[in-house]
Motif scaffolding. Structure first.
Motif, PDB file in Angstrom:
ATOM      1  N   ALA A 234     122.133  55.995  53.618  1.00 20.54           N
ATOM      2  CA  ALA A 234     122.588  57.319  53.178  1.00 20.54           C
ATOM      3  C   ALA A 234     121.670  58.449  53.678  1.00 20.54           C
ATOM      4  O   ALA A 234     122.174  59.462  54.195  1.00 20.54           O
ATOM      5  CB  ALA A 234     122.699  57.359  51.658  1.00 20.54           C
ATOM      6  N   PRO A 235     120.336  58.325  53.565  1.00 21.66           N
ATOM      7  CA  PRO A 235     119.481  59.398  54.113  1.00 21.66           C
ATOM      8  C   PRO A 235     119.650  59.600  55.615  1.00 21.66           C
ATOM      9  O   PRO A 235     119.555  60.738  56.095  1.00 21.66           O
ATOM     10  CB  PRO A 235     118.063  58.912  53.778  1.00 21.66           C
TER      11      PRO A 235
ATOM     12  N   VAL B 210     122.750  61.685  56.033  1.00 21.07           N
ATOM     13  CA  VAL B 210     122.480  63.066  55.623  1.00 21.07           C
ATOM     14  C   VAL B 210     121.638  63.788  56.678  1.00 21.07           C
ATOM     15  O   VAL B 210     121.900  64.962  57.010  1.00 21.07           O
ATOM     16  CB  VAL B 210     121.771  63.086  54.257  1.00 21.07           C
TER      17      VAL B 210
ATOM     18  N   LEU C  54     122.687  67.173  58.632  1.00 19.24           N
ATOM     19  CA  LEU C  54     121.862  68.387  58.557  1.00 19.24           C
ATOM     20  C   LEU C  54     121.293  68.789  59.907  1.00 19.24           C
ATOM     21  O   LEU C  54     120.929  69.953  60.099  1.00 19.24           O
ATOM     22  CB  LEU C  54     120.727  68.182  57.556  1.00 19.24           C
TER      23      LEU C  54
ATOM     24  N   ASN D  92     115.370  67.848  60.797  1.00 23.20           N
ATOM     25  CA  ASN D  92     116.272  66.691  60.767  1.00 23.20           C
ATOM     26  C   ASN D  92     116.695  66.291  62.172  1.00 23.20           C
ATOM     27  O   ASN D  92     116.824  65.099  62.470  1.00 23.20           O
ATOM     28  CB  ASN D  92     117.490  67.005  59.907  1.00 23.20           C
TER      29      ASN D  92
END
Length: 318
Positions: free
Chosen positions: A55-56, A59, A63, A291
């Motif tokens: 999940a990170p 994300v 981003l 990111n």
């Protein structure tokens, strides 16, 4: 096609078992149960990986296509962050520093770990104590390690390194404040801290090598060096691949050591990728760009892992 075989009682022939006969129902049920239990036991680790790693990553990728400064809501910016990265000289300088640390530190630490593991695999007096001493830096908190080396590298005459150099008539050196010495000083710390885990993995792998191979080599008149390079090193190829990949990943994740020892200085001479990402996100507040830098780092690690497998090989069949 079935074959026939004579029976002892009647003398008649009876169909023999086909080599492609279906597996008995009992065996199929056992295999099915094993698969179910395997999936059940793997489920917690899989769920943990999906939540805290998968999940990170998703994300971060999302981003990376936005302009985000923590305070304001993210705004889609397309490939602007990636275009910025390719013109960011400091980011690529940080990548170069990681490559230098890996190219110099990892081979040296792997070689020393293999030598120590080979020595401590023998029945030597006090080998348990030596194993603990070599492994101790790995389990010591990196912050504590950095504080110890700050004292060792102290530019004053009380610094341990300068005390040793003073014995041979060399004046105190500014190890962490001189751009020409700082990166080499950091590499020395990474080598010292990384030997223990590599030695432990090599030691476990060595205990799985068949002693009959060495006995056969002795009968052929092989010396220690020949046995080391013709038997030990090839048999440790899977362990070497594992150590190389994990060491590369660990190298590109180095942050706290740099943060405490040098803060990326002097003059960005020890800045590494993770420290540059930290600066971008929490000092410059360009989280979207940070990111994107993280995504580039992920791609670099994937490429390095693939190259490591091609060069070293991950299994005995490679």
């Amino acid at each position: 096609m079935t074959t026939t075989a004579p029976t002892a009682a009647t003398g008649r022939t009876a169909p023999a078992a086909s080599p492609t006969a279906p597996e008995p129902r009992r065996h199929r049920s056992v295999r099915t149960a094993e698969k179910r239990w395997g999936l059940l036991l793997a489920a917690p680790a899989t769920l943990h990986t999906l939540i805290w790693i998968g999940a990170p990553i998703v994300v971060a990728i999302v981003l990376s296509f936005t302009a985000y400064d923590i305070i304001h809501a993210p705004e889609f910016s397309g490939l602007e962050n990636y275009a910025t990265i390719f013109t960011d000289g400091l980011f690529w300088l940080s990548v170069l520093h990681n490559v230098i640390i890996a190219a110099v530190g990892i081979p040296i630490s792997m070689f020393l770990a293999l030598v120590f593991a080979t020595m401590l695999n023998r029945a030597l007096p006090g080998r348990g104590v030596f194993r603990v001493m070599i492994f101790l830096p790995h389990i010591t908190a990196t912050v504590a390690v950095a504080m110890i080396w700050l004292w060792i590298y102290s530019p004053s005459q009380s610094g341990l390194m300068n005390v040793v150099l003073g014995v041979v008539g060399i004046k105190p050196l500014p190890f962490l404040t001189n751009p020409d010495l700082a990166l080499g000083s950091v590499i020395l710390v990474t080598i010292w801290q990384g030997i223990g885990l590599k030695m432990l993995i090599y030691l476990a792998a060595l205990q799985g090598v068949d002693e009959q191979l060495y006995e056969a080599a002795d009968l052929d008149g092989a010396n220690f060096v020949q046995k080391f390079f013709r038997i030990t090193v090839p048999m440790l190829k899977p362990a070497t691949f594992f150590i190389l990949v994990t060491s590369l990943i660990s190298n590109f994740q180095t942050f706290d050591l740099i943060y405490i020892l040098t803060e990326g200085g002097p003059a960005n001479s020890t800045s590494v990728v993770t420290y540059r990402i930290y600066q971008t996100a929490f000092q410059e507040f360009r989280v979207g760009l940070a990111n994107a830098q993280s995504v580039i780092l992920l791609l670099i690690l994937v490429v390095l892992a693939f190259l490591s497998r091609r060069i070293v090989g991950g299994t005995d069949d490679d």
